[in-house]
Design an enzyme around this catalytic site. Structure first.
Site, mmCIF file in Angstrom:
data_model
loop_
_atom_site.group_PDB
_atom_site.id
_atom_site.type_symbol
_atom_site.label_atom_id
_atom_site.label_comp_id
_atom_site.label_asym_id
_atom_site.label_seq_id
_atom_site.Cartn_x
_atom_site.Cartn_y
_atom_site.Cartn_z
ATOM 1 N N CYS A 1 0.837 -1.196 0.000
ATOM 2 C CA CYS A 1 0.000 0.000 0.000
ATOM 3 C C CYS A 1 0.875 1.249 0.000
ATOM 4 O O CYS A 1 1.814 1.361 0.780
ATOM 5 C CB CYS A 1 -0.886 -0.014 1.242
ATOM 6 N N CYS B 1 -1.255 6.382 6.896
ATOM 7 C CA CYS B 1 -2.654 6.103 7.213
ATOM 8 C C CYS B 1 -2.846 5.544 8.621
ATOM 9 O O CYS B 1 -3.622 6.074 9.396
ATOM 10 C CB CYS B 1 -3.215 5.144 6.166
ATOM 11 N N GLN C 1 -20.710 -7.907 10.566
ATOM 12 C CA GLN C 1 -19.280 -8.253 10.509
ATOM 13 C C GLN C 1 -18.673 -7.791 9.184
ATOM 14 O O GLN C 1 -19.294 -7.934 8.137
ATOM 15 C CB GLN C 1 -19.114 -9.775 10.635
ATOM 16 N N CYS D 1 -13.381 -10.961 20.588
ATOM 17 C CA CYS D 1 -12.524 -10.143 19.720
ATOM 18 C C CYS D 1 -11.340 -9.594 20.509
ATOM 19 O O CYS D 1 -10.590 -8.783 19.991
ATOM 20 C CB CYS D 1 -13.329 -9.018 19.084
ATOM 21 N N ASP E 1 -20.690 -13.365 22.893
ATOM 22 C CA ASP E 1 -19.857 -12.688 21.885
ATOM 23 C C ASP E 1 -19.764 -11.212 22.277
ATOM 24 O O ASP E 1 -20.314 -10.348 21.602
ATOM 25 C CB ASP E 1 -20.490 -12.853 20.491
ATOM 26 N N TYR F 1 -25.252 -10.933 23.823
ATOM 27 C CA TYR F 1 -24.570 -9.961 22.940
ATOM 28 C C TYR F 1 -24.815 -10.346 21.475
ATOM 29 O O TYR F 1 -23.880 -10.539 20.706
ATOM 30 C CB TYR F 1 -23.067 -9.919 23.202
HETATM 31 N N1 SAH Z 1 -22.847 -11.527 17.833
HETATM 32 C C1 SAH Z 1 -22.979 -10.370 16.992
HETATM 33 C C2 SAH Z 1 -22.511 -9.062 17.627
HETATM 34 C C3 SAH Z 1 -21.255 -9.077 18.431
HETATM 35 S S1 SAH Z 1 -20.612 -7.488 18.838
HETATM 36 C C4 SAH Z 1 -22.293 -10.607 15.660
HETATM 37 O O1 SAH Z 1 -21.462 -11.511 15.533
HETATM 38 O O2 SAH Z 1 -22.586 -9.893 14.702
HETATM 39 C C5 SAH Z 1 -21.073 -7.276 20.517
HETATM 40 C C6 SAH Z 1 -22.490 -6.779 20.703
HETATM 41 O O3 SAH Z 1 -22.743 -6.638 22.111
HETATM 42 C C7 SAH Z 1 -22.781 -5.409 20.097
HETATM 43 O O4 SAH Z 1 -23.880 -5.538 19.241
HETATM 44 C C8 SAH Z 1 -23.125 -4.517 21.311
HETATM 45 O O5 SAH Z 1 -24.121 -3.571 21.035
HETATM 46 C C9 SAH Z 1 -23.610 -5.527 22.321
HETATM 47 N N2 SAH Z 1 -23.511 -5.178 23.764
HETATM 48 C C10 SAH Z 1 -22.600 -4.430 24.387
HETATM 49 N N3 SAH Z 1 -22.778 -4.446 25.717
HETATM 50 C C11 SAH Z 1 -23.862 -5.233 25.954
HETATM 51 C C12 SAH Z 1 -24.539 -5.674 27.145
HETATM 52 N N4 SAH Z 1 -24.144 -5.276 28.341
HETATM 53 N N5 SAH Z 1 -25.584 -6.504 27.010
HETATM 54 C C13 SAH Z 1 -25.987 -6.923 25.776
HETATM 55 N N6 SAH Z 1 -25.390 -6.548 24.637
HETATM 56 C C14 SAH Z 1 -24.339 -5.716 24.711
#
Ligand code: SAH
Length: 459
Positions: free
Chosen positions: A78, A84, A289, A414, A387, A318
């Site tokens: 790049c 960047c 994602q 993550c 998650d 989550y």
């Molecule tokens: N499993 C989904 C999103 C994962 S990201 C996927 O793979 O697409 C983590 C998510 O947790 C986000 O959407 C965020 O808004 C949510 N989040 C953050 N804190 C939270 C809490 N205390 N209770 C429930 N959800 C929460």
């Protein structure tokens, strides 16, 4: 101020050996046990560096010249890599990146999680680690009277123009270039951050990997966009695959990109994409994602670990827009998803309908408050999926899992450091970590995603 106890002085020149990489991609050298963090160097390299900043327990230095290069060093393809800052690892071969990420996972699982006897698989990488992102979001500014769009120069708010980003899908590059050219020609005024003036703040492009559908989003300060009709017509004529043109209005003086108001300017309010055979509607604001190929790899691993036979009750904490919930619902008796963002739950319900999946139930709220209530109402999960965001699970949620005693916990993470911390808490409460599969969702950056499987050892 505490006294700085460093064996080196600011501006001192040193020859050092690079021993390791930090979680954010800096090289680490130790001078009499004192760690120095150095950008752009790799483990195994010898380098001349200049000490830049000293803190109590660690310092920073800048590379002056490389004395011995790593065999894993590569020329970053790049052209704007140094300016960047969006990627941190282009100077490391892809194989080297996967090894570095794997080592990072091993290190934190042992150091923070104090878990020794767990199988950590090699990181699952991409066959082609470029051009993977399905969403581009570029700030718009002005240079020499013209409109530019690209990225903020490192540590500044100066916007540098960008023609191509090698981790974005080619189609996004095309969309951004065409939209930029059209806006420039019709005299759309770029947003001026300091004065909170001007019109266009960001251009966003989203791409449905399986469907080829494209969404263009104008993020503006004002409702009004001059020559809107003509611009829309040109976009639809020139870019193949556009099915949705959206305006999002953000009139606030803020770093947050999206505002609250969204209007459809042309076409549909969403684009569609598939993960496996599940169809998702993605709106301008939805979290989805960014690496569709690896998302499938990640979710398939979660599904494999869940080992469903159609009889299980699953909780997906989550859950976002319900991606994992819907992916698993096809093989479970019932899935309950919970998520804090109300719009995401609206999307999740809509996505369930879109796929005619009826054995899911979604709730808005904090996982740590909603799930204890479910537990009191008699909802018990056989398989518990989490998650969480980077900060990991709330302690109260982990305690609820320990009370509920699901047979399995599948932890999608993550952030390896908070994963390690949370696995320790669950291990102390009667679970055993069986295996961990890291997946590379973000090539060229230090980020690494993991799926961990835990099973209950105590009754
Ligand atoms: N499993 C989904 C999103 C994962 S990201 C996927 O793979 O697409 C983590 C998510 O947790 C986000 O959407 C965020 O808004 C949510 N989040 C953050 N804190 C939270 C809490 N205390 N209770 C429930 N959800 C929460």
């Amino acid at each position: 101020m505490a006294k700085i106890q460093a064996p080196v002085k600011k501006d001192e020149m040193l020859d050092v050996h690079i021993e390791d990489l930090t979680h954010d991609g800096n090289g680490v050298a130790k001078v009499k046990g004192y760690p120095l963090f150095i950008p752009h160097v790799l483990p195994g390299e010898k380098a001349q560096v200049k000490v830049a900043k000293l803190n109590k327990g660690y310092g920073f230095a800048q590379l002056v010249q490389l004395i011995e290069k790593s065999i894993n060093r590569e020329d970053p393809p790049c052209l704007i890599y140094d300016e960047c800052g969006g990627c941190q690892l282009q100077h490391l071969s892809y194989e080297g990146q996967l090894k570095a990420k794997g080592k990072h996972v091993h290190d934190v699982i042992q150091r923070i999680g104090k878990i020794e006897d767990v199988k950590i698989h090699p990181v699952l990488g991409m066959e082609d680690p470029w051009r993977y992102r399905n969403k581009a979001q570029v700030p718009v500014g002005e240079r020499e009277g013209g409109l530019v769009a690209g990225f903020y120069q490192k540590r500044s708010h100066e916007i540098i123009d960008m023609e191509s980003c090698l981790i974005q899908q080619e189609k996004s590059d095309e969309v951004i270039q065409v939209v930029k050219e059209i806006c420039n020609r019709y005299g759309v005024k770029p947003y001026e951050e300091g004065k909170n003036k001007g019109t266009l703040r960001h251009i966003m492009a989203r791409y449905g990997h399986q469907t080829g559908e494209i969404m263009v989003v104008f993020i503006t300060r004002t409702e009004d966009i001059p020559h809107k009709k003509k611009m829309i017509q040109e976009i639809t004529e020139r870019i193949q695959g556009v099915t949705s043109i959206i305006q999002n209005i953000n009139s606030k003086k803020t770093n947050v990109i999206l505002g609250e108001k969204t209007k459809v300017l042309w076409g549909q309010d969403v684009i569609y994409d598939y993960i496996g055979n599940v169809k998702f509607a993605i709106s301008a604001q939805s979290f989805y994602q960014v690496n569709p190929k690896q998302t499938k790899v990640l979710y398939e691993k979660a599904l494999e670990y869940a080992e469903l036979n159609g009889e299980e009750t699953v909780i997906d904490a989550y859950c976002g827009i319900g991606t994992i919930s819907l992916f698993l619902a096809q093989q479970a008796k019932k899935v309950y998803g919970v998520e804090i963002v109300p719009e995401a739950i609206e999307d999740a319900r809509r996505n369930a309908q879109l796929n005619q999946i009826t054995n899911v139930e979604f709730a808005v709220g904090q996982a740590e408050t909603v799930i204890p209530k479910w537990y009191e109402q008699g909802i018990h999960a056989d398989v518990f999926i989490v998650d969480p965001p980077r900060k990991g699970c709330d302690e109260a949620l982990l305690q609820t899992i320990l009370q509920m005693k699901p047979k399995k916990v599948v932890y999608v993470s993550c952030n390896p450091a908070t994963l390690a911390r949370d696995l320790r808490i669950l291990e102390d409460g009667g679970y055993k970590t069986k295996e961990i599969q890291p997946v590379d969702m973000f090539p060229m950056t230090m980020h690494v995603e993991c799926v961990a499987l835990m099973t209950r050892v105590e009754k």
